[in-house]
Design a protein around this motif. Sequence first.
Motif, short mmCIF file in Angstrom:
data_model
loop_
_atom_site.label_atom_id
_atom_site.label_comp_id
_atom_site.label_asym_id
_atom_site.label_seq_id
_atom_site.Cartn_x
_atom_site.Cartn_y
_atom_site.Cartn_z
N ASP A 1 123.31 -20.28 -6.88
CA ASP A 1 122.98 -19.28 -5.87
C ASP A 1 121.50 -18.91 -5.97
OD1 ASP A 1 125.41 -19.04 -4.60
OD2 ASP A 1 126.16 -17.60 -6.07
N ALA A 2 120.88 -18.75 -4.82
CA ALA A 2 119.47 -18.34 -4.82
C ALA A 2 119.35 -16.87 -5.20
CB ALA A 2 118.88 -18.56 -3.43
N THR A 3 118.24 -16.52 -5.84
CA THR A 3 117.98 -15.11 -6.15
C THR A 3 117.49 -14.41 -4.87
OG1 THR A 3 117.35 -15.80 -8.36
CG2 THR A 3 116.71 -13.57 -7.72
N SER A 4 116.65 -15.10 -4.11
CA SER A 4 116.22 -14.58 -2.81
C SER A 4 115.73 -15.73 -1.94
CB SER A 4 115.10 -13.54 -2.99
OG SER A 4 114.01 -14.12 -3.65
N GLY A 5 115.50 -15.43 -0.68
CA GLY A 5 115.05 -16.46 0.26
C GLY A 5 116.21 -16.98 1.09
N SER A 6 115.92 -17.93 1.98
CA SER A 6 117.00 -18.42 2.84
C SER A 6 116.93 -19.93 3.06
CB SER A 6 116.95 -17.69 4.19
OG SER A 6 115.92 -18.23 4.97
N ILE A 7 118.10 -20.46 3.38
CA ILE A 7 118.23 -21.88 3.75
C ILE A 7 118.97 -21.88 5.09
CG2 ILE A 7 119.25 -24.11 3.16
CD1 ILE A 7 119.48 -23.02 0.23
N THR A 8 118.39 -22.47 6.12
CA THR A 8 119.16 -22.61 7.36
C THR A 8 119.22 -24.09 7.73
OG1 THR A 8 117.13 -21.91 8.47
CG2 THR A 8 118.95 -20.40 8.59
#
Length: 270
Positions: free
Chosen positions: A52-59
């Motif tokens: 899981d990412a700590t922050s940020g986004s993937i679209t």
Amino acid sequence: MLRIAQLTKKFGRNTAVDAASIQVEKPAMIGIIGRSGAGKSTLLRMLNRLEDATSGSITFEDREITGLGGAEKRAWQADCAMIFQQFNLVPRMDVVSNVLHGTLNRRSTVSTLFNLYPNEDIHRAIDILDRLGIAEHAPKRAEALSGGQQQRVAIARALMQDPKIILADEPIASLDPMNAQVVMEALRRIHEEDGRMVIANLHTLDTARRYCDRVIGMRAGRIVFDGTPEQLTTDMAREIYGADASFSEEATSTEIGALDRSAKAAAVPA
Ligand SMILES: Nc1ncnc2c1ncn2[C@@H]1O[C@H](COP(=O)(O)OP(=O)(O)OP(=O)(O)O)[C@@H](O)[C@H]1O
């Protein structure tokens, strides 16, 4: 189609991936390079939600991936199949059953328990093995195959999921130069013929140059280069690897020709 924005992963106080942003507009073959610990594996693992990412986004195709859970997360993981350095096959199981494992997430528990595979899946698995040049090994145990053949079985298992993206984490790091070439050529063909996106972590520069349309260089969690192989100068490679002027690309090479050249150079007295 794929947008990674400010993606960050922290393990305690260690920032493994630091605000990485990547945009991919159409399926491409992308190589990620960088020295050990640069954050390449963590980036791929966040992409297919193993981490899981700590922050940020993937679209992907306008859908946010970082927040998916349950069945939606599993469906995404089937859409972006992962290939590992150590192949992750079941060694004692035959090749075709290993490939059929790629369909596990869409089969019922009962059919999985009793190894009941629909005939059409078996035929498809053999067609995929044939395409990768290893159909004759279908009845053998996976452990009886060479490393390069096992990695092609792992690619076949990934293709069985009909993924949109193939993520390959150091796919050739355990292979000799000849097998490395066969595996990279297979990945390139899958990209070109099927239009699938391939993102591969590679520890050798020449492999990235030779097979990829785009190269991303990571250093200490950050993306420090993103461009074509032609734009990747030796100075830039030094910067990515944090190396000094003695850095030689051939020393990081897996190519047979380059290995010969480097051995000859080493044999010449200074
Ligand atoms: N599960 C984890 N727990 C704690 N720290 C981790 C974990 N996974 C990775 N790290 C740390 O994150 C940093 C990046 O590691 P990562 O494996 O992503 O790098 P890499 O570029 O893929 O290196 P390599 O080529 O050696 O695999 C390293 O400092 C590593 O020690």
